[in-house]
Scaffold this active site. Sequence first.
Site, mmCIF file in Angstrom:
data_model
loop_
_atom_site.group_PDB
_atom_site.id
_atom_site.type_symbol
_atom_site.label_atom_id
_atom_site.label_comp_id
_atom_site.label_asym_id
_atom_site.label_seq_id
_atom_site.Cartn_x
_atom_site.Cartn_y
_atom_site.Cartn_z
ATOM 1 N N GLY A 27 36.242 -54.333 37.104
ATOM 2 C CA GLY A 27 36.827 -54.701 35.812
ATOM 3 C C GLY A 27 37.269 -56.144 35.676
ATOM 4 O O GLY A 27 38.111 -56.455 34.828
ATOM 5 N N ASN B 146 35.519 -58.587 34.456
ATOM 6 C CA ASN B 146 35.124 -59.034 33.107
ATOM 7 C C ASN B 146 36.065 -58.458 32.054
ATOM 8 O O ASN B 146 36.451 -59.154 31.111
ATOM 9 C CB ASN B 146 33.687 -58.616 32.790
ATOM 10 N N ILE C 146 24.825 -43.806 31.264
ATOM 11 C CA ILE C 146 23.914 -44.076 30.146
ATOM 12 C C ILE C 146 24.537 -43.533 28.863
ATOM 13 O O ILE C 146 24.981 -42.381 28.819
ATOM 14 C CB ILE C 146 22.539 -43.439 30.419
ATOM 15 N N LEU C 147 24.582 -44.363 27.830
ATOM 16 C CA LEU C 147 25.200 -43.918 26.576
ATOM 17 C C LEU C 147 24.282 -42.951 25.845
ATOM 18 O O LEU C 147 23.080 -43.175 25.739
ATOM 19 C CB LEU C 147 25.477 -45.116 25.663
ATOM 20 N N ASN D 258 26.109 -55.316 25.836
ATOM 21 C CA ASN D 258 26.191 -55.194 27.295
ATOM 22 C C ASN D 258 25.947 -56.569 27.916
ATOM 23 O O ASN D 258 25.329 -57.443 27.307
ATOM 24 C CB ASN D 258 25.120 -54.216 27.785
ATOM 25 N N HIS E 210 24.240 -58.140 31.422
ATOM 26 C CA HIS E 210 23.451 -57.795 32.600
ATOM 27 C C HIS E 210 23.367 -59.029 33.498
ATOM 28 O O HIS E 210 23.122 -60.140 33.003
ATOM 29 C CB HIS E 210 22.043 -57.340 32.184
HETATM 30 C C1 GRF Z 1 28.950 -57.694 36.113
HETATM 31 O O1 GRF Z 1 28.192 -58.485 37.003
HETATM 32 C C2 GRF Z 1 28.113 -57.311 34.924
HETATM 33 O O2 GRF Z 1 27.103 -58.216 34.642
HETATM 34 C C3 GRF Z 1 27.490 -56.016 35.368
HETATM 35 O O3 GRF Z 1 28.460 -55.389 36.163
HETATM 36 C C4 GRF Z 1 29.307 -56.360 36.741
HETATM 37 C C5 GRF Z 1 30.727 -55.960 36.454
HETATM 38 O O4 GRF Z 1 31.621 -56.730 37.192
HETATM 39 N N1 GRF Z 1 27.041 -55.267 34.222
HETATM 40 P P1 GRF Z 1 33.184 -56.560 36.977
HETATM 41 O O5 GRF Z 1 33.519 -55.082 37.199
HETATM 42 O O6 GRF Z 1 33.502 -56.986 35.591
HETATM 43 O O7 GRF Z 1 33.833 -57.427 38.007
#
Ligand code: GRF
Length: 188
Positions: free
Chosen positions: A12, A14, A87-88, A102, A104
């Site tokens: 988490g 991000n 998966i949604l 999303n 990626h």
């Molecule tokens: C990120 O690298 C994002 O691109 C991917 O999952 C990771 C999540 O990282 N979808 P965090 O949990 O936010 O540290």
Amino acid sequence: MNNIAIFASGDGSNAENIVRYFADNKSVRVKCVLSNVDNAGVHLRMKRLGVPSITFSNQLWREASGIAEYLRGQEIDLIVLAGFLCILQPPIISSFAGKIINIHPSLLPKFGGKGMWGMNVHRAVIEAKESESGITIHYVNAEIDGGTVILQARCPIYENDTAETLAQKVHELEYEHYPRVIESLLNG
Ligand code: GRF
């Protein structure tokens, strides 16, 4: 007020970065974080930040109509996936058409699709001896990693890079760009 719901299954970082970015914003806020993993790191981060974070069982994510109803009740304007590993299902995708994004950790369509998540992506990129990688922020549709691309950002890969150092570089790009993209989508 524009309400964001973040979906996350893991650490988490991000999610935390997005919450902090909008902390003093008068028109955008992270209303809630939803997860499918009870002991995911994201819950502790949200507890510290005072943002409600809720785990729904995998069964409820599969059915999805109850969660879609919950999100409508929360008056969610944008769903932000940040390391969400479920998966949604159609009830959520159709209720929030064009309102789910999303991030990626590669330059899609390269290194996307089934099994391409987390460190698997960075290991595959390093093994393929790519000279660059990066992030892709995209809309979510029924196809895994398949929706329209909103933004890509790149970083170089040097000979001494490993999957771990690449993951760090990619995370930096994520922290820089994801909140800004969210802001510009919500502000039209
Ligand atoms: C990120 O690298 C994002 O691109 C991917 O999952 C990771 C999540 O990282 N979808 P965090 O949990 O936010 O540290």
